[in-house]
Design an enzyme around this catalytic site. Sequence first.
Site, mmCIF file in Angstrom:
data_model
loop_
_atom_site.group_PDB
_atom_site.id
_atom_site.type_symbol
_atom_site.label_atom_id
_atom_site.label_comp_id
_atom_site.label_asym_id
_atom_site.label_seq_id
_atom_site.Cartn_x
_atom_site.Cartn_y
_atom_site.Cartn_z
ATOM 1 N N HIS A 156 0.816 -1.209 0.000
ATOM 2 C CA HIS A 156 0.000 0.000 0.000
ATOM 3 C C HIS A 156 0.848 1.257 0.000
ATOM 4 O O HIS A 156 1.978 1.243 0.491
ATOM 5 C CB HIS A 156 -0.914 0.000 1.234
ATOM 6 C CG HIS A 156 -0.206 -0.364 2.513
ATOM 7 N ND1 HIS A 156 0.341 0.570 3.342
ATOM 8 C CD2 HIS A 156 0.071 -1.569 3.069
ATOM 9 C CE1 HIS A 156 0.911 -0.056 4.367
ATOM 10 N NE2 HIS A 156 0.768 -1.350 4.233
ATOM 11 N N GLU A 188 4.193 -5.891 0.807
ATOM 12 C CA GLU A 188 4.009 -6.958 1.792
ATOM 13 C C GLU A 188 3.411 -8.233 1.207
ATOM 14 O O GLU A 188 2.204 -8.439 1.253
ATOM 15 C CB GLU A 188 3.235 -6.480 3.026
ATOM 16 C CG GLU A 188 1.934 -5.790 2.813
ATOM 17 C CD GLU A 188 1.284 -5.406 4.167
ATOM 18 O OE1 GLU A 188 1.396 -6.162 5.145
ATOM 19 O OE2 GLU A 188 0.660 -4.341 4.218
#
Length: 293
Positions: A156, A188
Amino acid sequence: MNSEEIEKLKKAGEIAQMIIPYAKGFIKKDMLLLEIAEKIEKKIEELGGKPAFPVNTSINHVAAHYTPSIDDKSTAKGLLKIDFGVHIDGYISDNAFSLNLEHNENNNRLIHAAEEALKNVLNEINSKMSFSQAGEIIQKSIMKHGFAPIRNLSGHGIAPYIIHAGKTVPNYDNKNDNVLGEGYYAIEPFATNGNGSVHEGGESGIYALIKKKPVRDELARKIIQFIEHNYKTLPFCSRWIVKEFSSRALFSLRILEQNGIIKHYPQLVEDGGGIVSQAERTLYISKDEVILC
Ligand code: CO
């Protein structure tokens, strides 16, 4: 970002990089998750940062969003993911690593797959890489080991005091051919031997302030002030609030949630009951360089 902002981000990253060996050094099977989370949060402060969100200690099929409550008796076991953040004046370094606390070869391979996926993206990342390319690298790296990436969890964008800002860095090739450009991201990858997706599970006690509105409950008003002063728009947890205001605060948190003033983040659980591993790193991409932080 100007140079002062980049310095804050770098400093947050340096602290985060010190936390990883510290945490790996003391975490043992059967230790209270509460003790693990609190030790890491305390160390972040000792090193001059602040926790950007409560330390997440998610185990096995819980992919994310588990933080211990104030009287939590759960202990470390299985595949434990430590997801933690450090911030300096709102500039956040968001990081995660996974530990295998059993003698389990499958867990080792899952952890290796997520770590390798992250490493492979970081090796190639620059402002001209597209979101889908980043996702494709992650997907291929994880699938090479016979596992699935979790498609509805993603890296993000980050902004000051905002942990998830705008853009999504997918964990699979999502056909978004826009380039990353200059920006501030957390990458991630999550790997699993399950379905490759998560659903919302039980309560986590993790919240964030979303909208200020008047409330009648006096304690609830005090809690809003405390949150604004200490966390602004960053996530916090019931454990932190109970420490400050006693367990009476749990009722007020419910009122705040019912009034849409704070938002609760439920646990995220693998759909097929698969074991989940995670690796995460934050970086800042400028026109001509990538700064790991
Ligand atoms: Co993150």
